[in-house]
Design an enzyme around this catalytic site. Structure first.
Site, PDB file in Angstrom:
ATOM      1  N   HIS A 263      44.876  39.280  40.632  1.00 40.32           N
ATOM      2  CA  HIS A 263      43.864  40.041  41.373  1.00 40.32           C
ATOM      3  C   HIS A 263      42.518  39.811  40.696  1.00 40.32           C
ATOM      4  O   HIS A 263      42.448  39.806  39.463  1.00 40.32           O
ATOM      5  CB  HIS A 263      44.213  41.536  41.374  1.00 40.32           C
ATOM      6  CG  HIS A 263      43.481  42.304  42.423  1.00 40.32           C
ATOM      7  ND1 HIS A 263      42.152  42.617  42.313  1.00 40.32           N
ATOM      8  CD2 HIS A 263      43.895  42.803  43.609  1.00 40.32           C
ATOM      9  CE1 HIS A 263      41.781  43.276  43.390  1.00 40.32           C
ATOM     10  NE2 HIS A 263      42.814  43.395  44.195  1.00 40.32           N
ATOM     11  N   ASP A 317      50.238  43.858  46.822  1.00 39.46           N
ATOM     12  CA  ASP A 317      51.053  43.238  47.860  1.00 39.46           C
ATOM     13  C   ASP A 317      52.468  42.917  47.400  1.00 39.46           C
ATOM     14  O   ASP A 317      53.319  42.587  48.216  1.00 39.46           O
ATOM     15  CB  ASP A 317      50.390  41.935  48.341  1.00 39.46           C
ATOM     16  CG  ASP A 317      49.157  42.231  49.154  1.00 39.46           C
ATOM     17  OD1 ASP A 317      49.201  43.186  49.947  1.00 39.46           O
ATOM     18  OD2 ASP A 317      48.146  41.528  48.989  1.00 39.46           O
TER      19      ASP A 317
HETATM   20  N1  ACO Z   1      50.432  32.606  40.385  1.00 38.92           N
HETATM   21  C1  ACO Z   1      50.294  31.697  39.396  1.00 38.92           C
HETATM   22  N2  ACO Z   1      49.139  31.513  38.727  1.00 38.92           N
HETATM   23  C2  ACO Z   1      48.098  32.258  39.093  1.00 38.92           C
HETATM   24  C3  ACO Z   1      48.181  33.205  40.125  1.00 38.92           C
HETATM   25  C4  ACO Z   1      49.406  33.373  40.782  1.00 38.92           C
HETATM   26  N3  ACO Z   1      49.557  34.265  41.755  1.00 38.92           N
HETATM   27  N4  ACO Z   1      46.982  33.796  40.278  1.00 38.92           N
HETATM   28  C5  ACO Z   1      46.167  33.232  39.396  1.00 38.92           C
HETATM   29  N5  ACO Z   1      46.841  32.299  38.661  1.00 38.92           N
HETATM   30  C6  ACO Z   1      46.295  31.471  37.583  1.00 38.92           C
HETATM   31  C7  ACO Z   1      45.404  30.377  38.163  1.00 38.92           C
HETATM   32  O1  ACO Z   1      46.136  29.232  38.454  1.00 38.92           O
HETATM   33  C8  ACO Z   1      44.413  30.193  37.048  1.00 38.92           C
HETATM   34  O2  ACO Z   1      45.038  29.439  36.042  1.00 38.92           O
HETATM   35  P1  ACO Z   1      44.188  28.375  35.168  1.00 38.92           P
HETATM   36  O3  ACO Z   1      43.134  29.204  34.483  1.00 38.92           O
HETATM   37  O4  ACO Z   1      45.199  27.795  34.241  1.00 38.92           O
HETATM   38  O5  ACO Z   1      43.616  27.394  36.148  1.00 38.92           O
HETATM   39  C9  ACO Z   1      44.207  31.605  36.493  1.00 38.92           C
HETATM   40  O6  ACO Z   1      45.435  32.289  36.789  1.00 38.92           O
HETATM   41  C10 ACO Z   1      43.056  32.338  37.119  1.00 38.92           C
HETATM   42  O7  ACO Z   1      43.224  32.259  38.540  1.00 38.92           O
HETATM   43  P2  ACO Z   1      42.097  32.439  39.614  1.00 38.92           P
HETATM   44  O8  ACO Z   1      42.584  31.862  40.898  1.00 38.92           O
HETATM   45  O9  ACO Z   1      40.787  31.974  39.074  1.00 38.92           O
HETATM   46  O10 ACO Z   1      42.030  34.011  39.727  1.00 38.92           O
HETATM   47  P3  ACO Z   1      41.193  34.770  40.789  1.00 38.92           P
HETATM   48  O11 ACO Z   1      40.831  36.061  40.170  1.00 38.92           O
HETATM   49  O12 ACO Z   1      40.124  33.943  41.350  1.00 38.92           O
HETATM   50  O13 ACO Z   1      42.265  34.942  41.978  1.00 38.92           O
HETATM   51  C11 ACO Z   1      43.782  35.778  43.507  1.00 38.92           C
HETATM   52  C12 ACO Z   1      42.832  36.103  42.359  1.00 38.92           C
HETATM   53  C13 ACO Z   1      43.027  35.050  44.622  1.00 38.92           C
HETATM   54  C14 ACO Z   1      44.332  37.094  44.062  1.00 38.92           C
HETATM   55  C15 ACO Z   1      44.924  34.888  42.979  1.00 38.92           C
HETATM   56  O14 ACO Z   1      45.538  35.538  41.886  1.00 38.92           O
HETATM   57  C16 ACO Z   1      45.947  34.550  44.062  1.00 38.92           C
HETATM   58  O15 ACO Z   1      45.740  33.659  44.853  1.00 38.92           O
HETATM   59  N6  ACO Z   1      47.115  35.291  44.055  1.00 38.92           N
HETATM   60  C17 ACO Z   1      48.167  35.043  45.022  1.00 38.92           C
HETATM   61  C18 ACO Z   1      47.836  35.615  46.391  1.00 38.92           C
HETATM   62  C19 ACO Z   1      47.878  37.118  46.434  1.00 38.92           C
HETATM   63  O16 ACO Z   1      48.815  37.769  45.987  1.00 38.92           O
HETATM   64  N7  ACO Z   1      46.821  37.709  47.027  1.00 38.92           N
HETATM   65  C20 ACO Z   1      46.698  39.160  47.206  1.00 38.92           C
HETATM   66  C21 ACO Z   1      45.640  39.725  46.339  1.00 38.92           C
HETATM   67  S1  ACO Z   1      45.560  41.471  46.496  1.00 38.92           S
HETATM   68  C22 ACO Z   1      44.678  41.716  47.909  1.00 38.92           C
HETATM   69  O17 ACO Z   1      43.875  40.925  48.326  1.00 38.92           O
HETATM   70  C23 ACO Z   1      44.911  42.976  48.682  1.00 38.92           C
END
Ligand code: ACO
Length: 380
Positions: A263, A317
């Site tokens: 998140h 979620d």
């Molecule tokens: N699974 C595996 N790795 C992850 C995940 C995940 N769900 N989320 C983030 N990471 C990793 C990324 O690959 C990244 O790794 P790196 O630094 O080695 O490249 C690091 O964690 C940071 O990730 P970002 O994508 O920069 O984190 P950000 O804060 O931008 O993204 C987000 C948040 C979009 C929610 C992301 O975690 C994601 O796509 N999660 C899965 C989808 C999801 O569950 N969405 C619902 C969110 S809650 C809502 O909107 C109501």
């Protein structure tokens, strides 16, 4: 325009665009507060309508205010036959979020007096939107099954009535109680994409039905409202707890995100996920376990040691889809249900925006062509 001093921030990340007194998030401690009240306490002690009142008007209602608010909402649950007839013309194969967006926008036609500086108009618009959105979602569900929508029942609470209209039968009180708590948990979350969209639309001084319709359209996207559907699909694809380790290994190797994890705001387990997991367990104890819950628990246990160092933990979620599934709610209604709840937050932000309005008009960094001469068609 001189672009040399402009710094581009894609997605406006980290850029404050307003002041707000509605919701506070401490992502390091895993705290979420609505108007200063902790989400855990609200989920335990409040109802969705009381929480909506708190969010929209800023203070907890007195008992007479709450009674009046509940009674007004109950009185406005019905849809005009014209709205129902319009919905009957929607294609059954259409997504319920599109049906909801169109139906919410249509309220602007029926209640067209745009008097946003009249407190009575504002109050009535709030009541109508909170009252009618669940009825619209239930109506579309029945219409697409080939049934006539059923009328709301005045003897049922807000949440019990929604489940009744959706499933055509009165549900166990525990189901209604759990559903109501889910609505509290999803009601507000500061300046997420749909709330920002609501505020941008509000800033033009258009009507509140257009504000909510634009927010519904924004919530519909898979990067925002749709992740709990994806969590269920992911759990079903994993199928058994024994497959979890290889799923995590393959996902991380192929740089695929684990749905329901991570998140932008939280660096610990989302406080709403903690409560939703407890609610899921309450439902499983009463109505029988969902085998996907064992997959989810194993996934959480094995993913945290690998992702926790990056601050990636279960988000709201991760368990909400399992709760809705146990309540017998079809998967493509998960996001419309999010809208039932989030309308409270959108309306709170609508009122706050109007209280200190300045139309949103950000700038851009132009990357197009230099000025050039028109080429006649025959020379192109
Ligand atoms: N699974 C595996 N790795 C992850 C995940 C995940 N769900 N989320 C983030 N990471 C990793 C990324 O690959 C990244 O790794 P790196 O630094 O080695 O490249 C690091 O964690 C940071 O990730 P970002 O994508 O920069 O984190 P950000 O804060 O931008 O993204 C987000 C948040 C979009 C929610 C992301 O975690 C994601 O796509 N999660 C899965 C989808 C999801 O569950 N969405 C619902 C969110 S809650 C809502 O909107 C109501």
């Amino acid at each position: 325009m001189d672009h040399s001093k402009l710094i581009l921030k894609p997605g406006l990340e980290g850029i404050p665009v307003t002041q707000s007194s509605i919701c506070d998030i401490d992502g390091k401690k895993g705290k979420l507060l609505y108007r200063g009240y902790e989400i855990g306490e609200l989920a335990q002690k409040s109802s969705f309508l009381e929480t909506a009142f708190l969010l929209i008007w800023g203070e907890l209602p007195s008992s007479s205010e709450l009674r009046d608010f509940e009674a007004e909402v109950q009185m406005h649950r019905r849809l005009s036959f014209r709205v129902r007839d319009m919905m009957k013309c929607f294609p059954e194969s259409g997504h319920p979020m599109d049906a909801l967006q169109s139906s919410a926008a249509s309220l602007g036609l029926f209640y067209s007096r745009r008097a946003i500086d009249d407190p009575k108009y504002v109050y009535n618009a709030v009541i109508r939107l909170i009252a009618k959105i669940p009825t619209m979602i239930a109506a579309f569900q029945l219409i697409r099954k080939g049934h006539d929508p059923i009328q709301p029942r005045d003897d049922l609470t807000y949440s019990a009535n929604f489940l009744y209209m959706l499933t055509e039968k009165e549900q166990d009180p525990l189901a209604a109680k759990v559903f109501d708590k889910c609505l509290i948990l999803h009601a507000e979350h500061s300046l997420n994409a749909s709330t920002f969209s609501a505020r941008v639309t509000a800033s033009t001084l258009t009507d509140p039905y257009a504000v909510v319709a634009s927010a519904v359209g924004t919530l519909a996207g898979p990067l925002h409202g749709g992740a709990n559907e994806d969590v269920i699909a992911m759990l079903e694809s994993i199928n058994k707890p024994e497959n979890v380790s290889s799923f995590i290994e393959n996902s991380l190797r192929d740089k695929r995100k684990i749905m329901g994890f991570g998140h932008r705001e939280y660096r610990v387990k989302d406080p709403r996920a903690i409560i939703l997991q407890q609610l899921a367990e309450e439902l499983f104890d009463r109505f029988g376990k969902d085998e996907m819950y064992d997959v989810a628990k194993r996934l959480e246990k094995e993913a945290i040691p690998k992702l926790g160092a990056k601050g990636i933990y279960p988000n709201v979620d991760f368990y909400s889809g399992l709760v809705y599934r146990k309540l017998g709610i079809p998967r493509d209604l998960f996001t419309p249900i999010f809208a039932i709840s989030r309308v409270a937050g959108w309306l709170a932000h609508w009122r706050e925006q109007l209280g200190a309005n300045r139309i949103f008009r950000p700038s851009q960094i132009y990357t197009g062509s230099e000025p050039r001469k028109w080429t006649p068609l025959e020379q192109r």
